[in-house]
Design a protein around this motif. Structure first.
Motif, PDB file in Angstrom:
ATOM      1  N   GLU A 188       0.755  -1.311   0.051  1.00 39.73           N
ATOM      2  CA  GLU A 188      -0.097   0.045   0.010  1.00 39.73           C
ATOM      3  C   GLU A 188       0.827   1.234  -0.112  1.00 39.73           C
ATOM      4  O   GLU A 188       0.514   2.353  -0.788  1.00 39.73           O
ATOM      5  N   LEU A 189       1.946   1.373   0.668  1.00 35.21           N
ATOM      6  CA  LEU A 189       2.873   2.366   0.699  1.00 35.21           C
ATOM      7  C   LEU A 189       3.332   2.592  -0.501  1.00 35.21           C
ATOM      8  O   LEU A 189       3.672   3.643  -1.302  1.00 35.21           O
ATOM      9  N   ALA A 190       3.717   1.569  -0.948  1.00 35.83           N
ATOM     10  CA  ALA A 190       4.548   1.802  -2.438  1.00 35.83           C
ATOM     11  C   ALA A 190       3.500   2.331  -3.623  1.00 35.83           C
ATOM     12  O   ALA A 190       3.877   3.084  -4.423  1.00 35.83           O
ATOM     13  N   GLN A 191       2.320   1.846  -3.430  1.00 41.93           N
ATOM     14  CA  GLN A 191       1.301   2.333  -4.276  1.00 41.93           C
ATOM     15  C   GLN A 191       0.966   3.673  -4.055  1.00 41.93           C
ATOM     16  O   GLN A 191       0.900   4.589  -4.982  1.00 41.93           O
ATOM     17  N   TRP A 192       1.053   4.036  -2.804  1.00 42.58           N
ATOM     18  CA  TRP A 192       0.550   5.348  -2.371  1.00 42.58           C
ATOM     19  C   TRP A 192       1.740   6.427  -2.759  1.00 42.58           C
ATOM     20  O   TRP A 192       1.566   7.598  -3.386  1.00 42.58           O
ATOM     21  N   LYS A 193       2.908   5.993  -2.722  1.00 43.91           N
ATOM     22  CA  LYS A 193       4.096   6.945  -3.129  1.00 43.91           C
ATOM     23  C   LYS A 193       4.004   7.117  -4.647  1.00 43.91           C
ATOM     24  O   LYS A 193       4.334   8.253  -5.221  1.00 43.91           O
ATOM     25  N   LYS A 194       3.715   6.038  -5.416  1.00 47.59           N
ATOM     26  CA  LYS A 194       3.600   6.169  -7.026  1.00 47.59           C
ATOM     27  C   LYS A 194       2.546   7.213  -7.224  1.00 47.59           C
ATOM     28  O   LYS A 194       2.645   8.140  -8.056  1.00 47.59           O
ATOM     29  N   LYS A 195       1.329   6.629  -6.764  1.00 41.76           N
ATOM     30  CA  LYS A 195       0.387   7.825  -6.953  1.00 41.76           C
ATOM     31  C   LYS A 195       0.546   9.333  -6.475  1.00 41.76           C
ATOM     32  O   LYS A 195       0.160  10.410  -7.029  1.00 41.76           O
ATOM     33  N   SER A 196       1.262   9.492  -5.414  1.00 41.06           N
ATOM     34  CA  SER A 196       1.361  10.917  -4.903  1.00 41.06           C
ATOM     35  C   SER A 196       2.268  11.721  -5.811  1.00 41.06           C
ATOM     36  O   SER A 196       2.417  12.878  -5.986  1.00 41.06           O
ATOM     37  N   GLN A 197       3.367  10.984  -6.427  1.00 41.73           N
ATOM     38  CA  GLN A 197       4.220  11.683  -7.366  1.00 41.73           C
ATOM     39  C   GLN A 197       3.372  11.849  -8.511  1.00 41.73           C
ATOM     40  O   GLN A 197       3.652  13.283  -9.087  1.00 41.73           O
ATOM     41  N   GLN A 198       2.599  11.299  -9.005  1.00 43.91           N
ATOM     42  CA  GLN A 198       1.692  11.638 -10.092  1.00 43.91           C
ATOM     43  C   GLN A 198       0.695  12.848  -9.872  1.00 43.91           C
ATOM     44  O   GLN A 198       0.498  13.849 -10.609  1.00 43.91           O
ATOM     45  N   LEU A 199       0.113  12.824  -8.591  1.00 44.70           N
ATOM     46  CA  LEU A 199      -0.683  13.807  -8.074  1.00 44.70           C
ATOM     47  C   LEU A 199       0.165  15.170  -7.771  1.00 44.70           C
ATOM     48  O   LEU A 199      -0.169  16.075  -8.177  1.00 44.70           O
ATOM     49  N   ARG A 200       1.467  15.112  -7.298  1.00 46.33           N
ATOM     50  CA  ARG A 200       2.342  16.224  -7.160  1.00 46.33           C
ATOM     51  C   ARG A 200       2.392  16.712  -8.626  1.00 46.33           C
ATOM     52  O   ARG A 200       2.318  17.928  -8.644  1.00 46.33           O
ATOM     53  N   GLY A 201       2.779  16.029  -9.531  1.00 44.78           N
ATOM     54  CA  GLY A 201       2.976  16.754 -10.833  1.00 44.78           C
ATOM     55  C   GLY A 201       1.847  17.441 -11.374  1.00 44.78           C
ATOM     56  O   GLY A 201       1.738  18.558 -11.997  1.00 44.78           O
ATOM     57  N   ARG A 202       0.564  16.723 -11.176  1.00 45.92           N
ATOM     58  CA  ARG A 202      -0.729  17.450 -11.557  1.00 45.92           C
ATOM     59  C   ARG A 202      -0.855  18.676 -10.949  1.00 45.92           C
ATOM     60  O   ARG A 202      -1.361  19.634 -11.437  1.00 45.92           O
ATOM     61  N   ASN A 203      -0.929  18.495  -9.547  1.00 46.00           N
ATOM     62  CA  ASN A 203      -0.886  19.805  -8.586  1.00 46.00           C
ATOM     63  C   ASN A 203      -0.157  21.135  -9.209  1.00 46.00           C
ATOM     64  O   ASN A 203      -0.470  22.253  -9.122  1.00 46.00           O
TER      65      ASN A 203
END
Length: 97
Positions: A37-52
């Motif tokens: 779950e942490l690995a998936q969250w880190k991957k998604k957070s990088q994508q979200l950070r780029g979009r933000n």
């Protein structure tokens, strides 16, 4: 080669979703689930950070554009100057009478 489909062994279990609250899981299984779950969250957070960041830059560009356009249009407004000149001309006409 790429046209061939991989063969699936019916004996190999396919990953399935489980509810950790309903299943009896060991401490090691909970730890593994948490790591995934942490690995998936880190991957998604990088994508979200780029979009933000992209969204923030876009909104900032729009705001700066509106701000710049407002200054540009106010700079070109000569209504008050024209009214002042008109008032001076009327004052000059009435003062000479």
């Amino acid at each position: 080669m790429s046209d061939q489909k991989p063969t699936v062994d019916p004996e190999v279990p396919f990953a399935k979703r489980i509810d950790p609250n309903k299943e009896d899981l060991t401490r090691d299984e909970f730890y593994f689930i948490r790591q995934v779950e942490l690995a998936q969250w880190k991957k998604k957070s990088q994508q979200l950070r780029g979009r933000n960041i992209a969204t923030g830059l876009g909104i900032g560009a729009i705001v700066m554009g509106i701000y710049a356009y407002t200054f540009y249009s106010v700079k070109q407004e000569k209504i008050m100057d024209e009214l002042d000149e008109e008032a001076k001309m009327r004052g000059a006409k009435t003062g000479s009478n």
